[in-house]
Design a protein around this motif. Structure first.
Motif, PDB file in Angstrom:
ATOM      1  N   TYR A  89      63.549 -64.562  21.700  1.00  0.00           N
ATOM      2  CA  TYR A  89      62.561 -65.061  22.651  1.00  0.00           C
ATOM      3  C   TYR A  89      61.455 -64.038  22.900  1.00  0.00           C
ATOM      4  O   TYR A  89      60.264 -64.366  22.864  1.00  0.00           O
ATOM      5  N   ALA A  93      57.624 -64.659  21.985  1.00  0.00           N
ATOM      6  CA  ALA A  93      56.577 -64.606  23.014  1.00  0.00           C
ATOM      7  C   ALA A  93      55.463 -63.646  22.597  1.00  0.00           C
ATOM      8  O   ALA A  93      54.275 -63.919  22.800  1.00  0.00           O
ATOM      9  N   ILE A 135      57.744 -69.967  16.705  1.00  0.00           N
ATOM     10  CA  ILE A 135      57.712 -70.954  17.798  1.00  0.00           C
ATOM     11  C   ILE A 135      58.544 -72.178  17.419  1.00  0.00           C
ATOM     12  O   ILE A 135      59.335 -72.690  18.233  1.00  0.00           O
ATOM     13  N   CYS A 139      61.886 -73.045  19.578  1.00  0.00           N
ATOM     14  CA  CYS A 139      61.765 -74.180  20.500  1.00  0.00           C
ATOM     15  C   CYS A 139      62.479 -75.443  20.021  1.00  0.00           C
ATOM     16  O   CYS A 139      62.777 -76.324  20.829  1.00  0.00           O
ATOM     17  N   SER A 151      62.897 -66.138  31.627  1.00  0.00           N
ATOM     18  CA  SER A 151      61.602 -66.368  30.988  1.00  0.00           C
ATOM     19  C   SER A 151      60.663 -65.174  31.158  1.00  0.00           C
ATOM     20  O   SER A 151      59.804 -64.928  30.311  1.00  0.00           O
ATOM     21  N   PHE A 208      57.391 -71.679  27.340  1.00  0.00           N
ATOM     22  CA  PHE A 208      58.695 -71.539  26.686  1.00  0.00           C
ATOM     23  C   PHE A 208      59.827 -71.983  27.613  1.00  0.00           C
ATOM     24  O   PHE A 208      60.811 -72.572  27.166  1.00  0.00           O
ATOM     25  N   GLN A 212      62.382 -74.915  26.501  1.00  0.00           N
ATOM     26  CA  GLN A 212      63.822 -74.665  26.408  1.00  0.00           C
ATOM     27  C   GLN A 212      64.637 -75.603  27.293  1.00  0.00           C
ATOM     28  O   GLN A 212      65.816 -75.835  27.039  1.00  0.00           O
TER      29      GLN A 212
END
Length: 214
Positions: A89, A93, A135, A139, A151, A208, A212
Motif C-alpha cells: 500500500y 501510494a 494501482i 485495488c 490509510s 485507496f 479497499q
C-alpha cells in the motif's frame, strides 16, 4: 459447482496478481540496470542523479513491495500477510502521487508538449505504466479492507521525501544541494507547495481507503 467456479476465479485472480507484481518489479529492475550502464560499462553517476527524484525512489519502493507480494503469493499465502500488504500500500501510494503530480502539475507547467519529456523513454514506465499496474493489483486483487488510521501510512513516502527535498534545495551546503527541479520553491513559497502536496497525498489515501472498503 458454484464453489468450484469461485475457486477457479480466485486462482485466476491470484495468478494475474502474481504476474502484475512481477511485471512491476521486472520493469523497474530493468530500468535501474539501464541507468547503471554508460558507454558499455557500469557507473553509479546516472543512478545517483536518478535517485534524487521522487519518481525513482517511489518506483523502487513499489517494486520492492511488489516482489514481496509476489513471493508471498507464490509461497501459498492468500491473502498475503498484512505487513506485506501494508508495505505494498505504501509503495502504491507513492507511485500514485508520482503519476498524478506528472499529469496535474508538471505537464501543465511544461505546456502542451510536456508529454514528450514526461512520458518519453523510461519515464513512460515510471510515470504511467508501473503506477497503473500497482494501482490495479492493489485495488482489485489485493483488497483486504482498510481503516482510516491504516490509510494514513500512505503519507509516509512524502513525509520522508519532502523534508529531504527542501533541505537539498534550500539549506544544503554549497556543492551538496539540488536544483529546484520540481519548482516547489518558486518565489520562496515552498511551505505552500509542501502543504499542497500533503493535501494531495491525503486525498490519494482517502481514495485507496474507499477502494479497499468497497
Amino acid at each position: 459447482m458454484q464453489t468450484t467456479a469461485k475457486t477457479k476465479k480466485m486462482c485466476g485472480m491470484k495468478t494475474i496478481d502474481i504476474i502484475l507484481n512481477l511485471l512491476i518489479f521486472g520493469i523497474t529492475a530493468a530500468l535501474l540496470i539501464r541507468f547503471a550502464r554508460k558507454d558499455g560499462g557500469w557507473t553509479t553517476e546516472k543512478l545517483k542523479v536518478a535517485f534524487r527524484f521522487f519518481t525513482c525512489q517511489s518506483n523502487v519502493l513499489c517494486a520492492a513491495t511488489a516482489l514481496l507480494t509476489a513471493a508471498a503469493l507464490l509461497a501459498g499465502n492468500d491473502p498475503i500477510p498484512r505487513w506485506v500488504w501494508m508495505l505494498k500500500y505504501i509503495g502504491t501510494a507513492g507511485v500514485t502521487l508520482t503519476m498524478l503530480t506528472v499529469f496535474l502539475y508538471l505537464w501543465p507547467m511544461l505546456g502542451k508538449d510536456g508529454y514528450k519529456k514526461l512520458l518519453g523513454g523510461a519515464d513512460f514506465f515510471l510515470h504511467l505504466l508501473t503506477p497503473m499496474l500497482a494501482i490495479l493489483s492493489f485495488c482489485v486483487a489485493e483488497r483486504q479492507g482498510m481503516t482510516f488510521l491504516q490509510s494514513l501510512w500512505g503519507l509516509l513516502p512524502l513525509a520522508l521525501y519532502g523534508p529531504l527535498y527542501i533541505y537539498r534545495v534550500i539549506y544544503a551546503p554549497e556543492g551538496k544541494g539540488w536544483d529546484d527541479f520540481y519548482g516547489f520553491n518558486k518565489q520562496g513559497k515552498w511551505p505552500l507547495a509542501l502543504a499542497a502536496m500533503f493535501a494531495a497525498m491525503f486525498c490519494i489515501c482517502m481514495l485507496f481507503l474507499a477502494a479497499q472498503n468497497l
